[in-house]
Motif scaffolding. Structure first.
Motif, short mmCIF file in Angstrom:
data_model
loop_
_atom_site.label_atom_id
_atom_site.label_comp_id
_atom_site.label_asym_id
_atom_site.label_seq_id
_atom_site.Cartn_x
_atom_site.Cartn_y
_atom_site.Cartn_z
N PRO A 1 -132.81 9.60 -22.02
CA PRO A 1 -131.90 9.49 -20.88
C PRO A 1 -132.63 8.99 -19.62
O PRO A 1 -133.84 9.18 -19.48
N PHE A 2 -131.89 8.34 -18.74
CA PHE A 2 -132.45 7.87 -17.47
C PHE A 2 -131.34 7.75 -16.45
O PHE A 2 -130.17 7.61 -16.78
N SER A 3 -131.72 7.84 -15.18
CA SER A 3 -130.76 7.71 -14.09
C SER A 3 -130.44 6.25 -13.86
O SER A 3 -131.33 5.40 -13.90
N LYS A 4 -129.16 5.96 -13.58
CA LYS A 4 -128.74 4.59 -13.35
C LYS A 4 -128.41 4.40 -11.86
O LYS A 4 -127.48 5.00 -11.35
N PRO A 5 -129.18 3.55 -11.18
CA PRO A 5 -128.89 3.26 -9.77
C PRO A 5 -127.52 2.60 -9.62
O PRO A 5 -127.00 1.99 -10.56
N GLU A 6 -126.97 2.67 -8.41
CA GLU A 6 -125.65 2.10 -8.12
C GLU A 6 -125.57 0.60 -8.39
O GLU A 6 -124.52 0.08 -8.74
N TRP A 7 -126.67 -0.11 -8.21
CA TRP A 7 -126.69 -1.56 -8.36
C TRP A 7 -126.84 -2.02 -9.81
O TRP A 7 -126.83 -3.21 -10.10
N LEU A 8 -126.96 -1.07 -10.73
CA LEU A 8 -127.09 -1.40 -12.15
C LEU A 8 -125.72 -1.68 -12.75
O LEU A 8 -124.81 -0.86 -12.65
N GLY A 9 -125.55 -2.85 -13.34
CA GLY A 9 -124.26 -3.26 -13.88
C GLY A 9 -124.22 -3.20 -15.39
O GLY A 9 -124.83 -2.34 -16.02
N LYS A 10 -123.54 -4.16 -15.98
CA LYS A 10 -123.28 -4.23 -17.41
C LYS A 10 -124.59 -4.29 -18.21
O LYS A 10 -125.50 -5.04 -17.87
N GLU A 11 -124.64 -3.53 -19.30
CA GLU A 11 -125.81 -3.58 -20.17
C GLU A 11 -125.75 -4.84 -21.04
O GLU A 11 -124.71 -5.16 -21.62
#
Length: 155
Positions: A125-135
């Protein structure tokens, strides 16, 4: 020497405010065979040669071997690379116990911004910043070896 990494599109330039390091990267490919790629990279004032194997079924992990070489060797080897040299600025952003590497591409790939995170396991698991979009993990269209032949501006 197994690389486990996930890749995402970036939705804004907000990551630049969080970056603790910024480096210019110029890279080319001696070989872009899908079974293995051989990359030459100049990152800042350092040279590297990297061999990457084919990704597994999920696209998250693959063999990677990298060795530092001199800047002069990297410059000489770049002249032997296939057409399609890639230039990008890499930003490093810390998020909890991980580091996101965000590549802001230039030249024929200008407008493309991709974030990668290396993990210890595929399910970590990891934290996703707000600016992270589609994988886009496993989508070969976003592999640098493909961007060198089929740049973002031509999509």
């Amino acid at each position: 020497m197994q690389e486990i990494e996930r890749k995402f599109l970036v939705t804004s330039e907000a990551f630049k405010n969080e970056a603790h390091k910024r480096t210019l990267i110029v890279q080319g490919f001696l070989n872009t065979n899908p079974e293995r790629t051989v990359r030459i990279r100049i990152q800042g004032n350092d040279g590297f040669i990297t061999v990457k194997g084919k990704s597994n079924a999920s696209g998250i992990s693959r063999f990677e071997w990298e060795k530092q070489i001199s800047l002069a060797e990297a410059e000489d080897l770049l002249h032997l690379c296939e057409p399609g040299i890639i230039e990008k600025t890499r930003y490093e952003i810390s998020a909890d116990n991980h580091t996101f590497e965000v590549d802001d591409f230039m030249g024929e790939n200008e407008g493309l911004i991709v974030a990668e995170i290396e993990l210890a396991s595929e399910n970590e698991p990891f934290s996703k910043p707000e600016w992270l979009g589609k994988e886009v993990t496993g989508n070969v269209k976003y592999y640098n070896s493909n961007l060198s032949k089929n740049p973002f501006k031509r999509w």
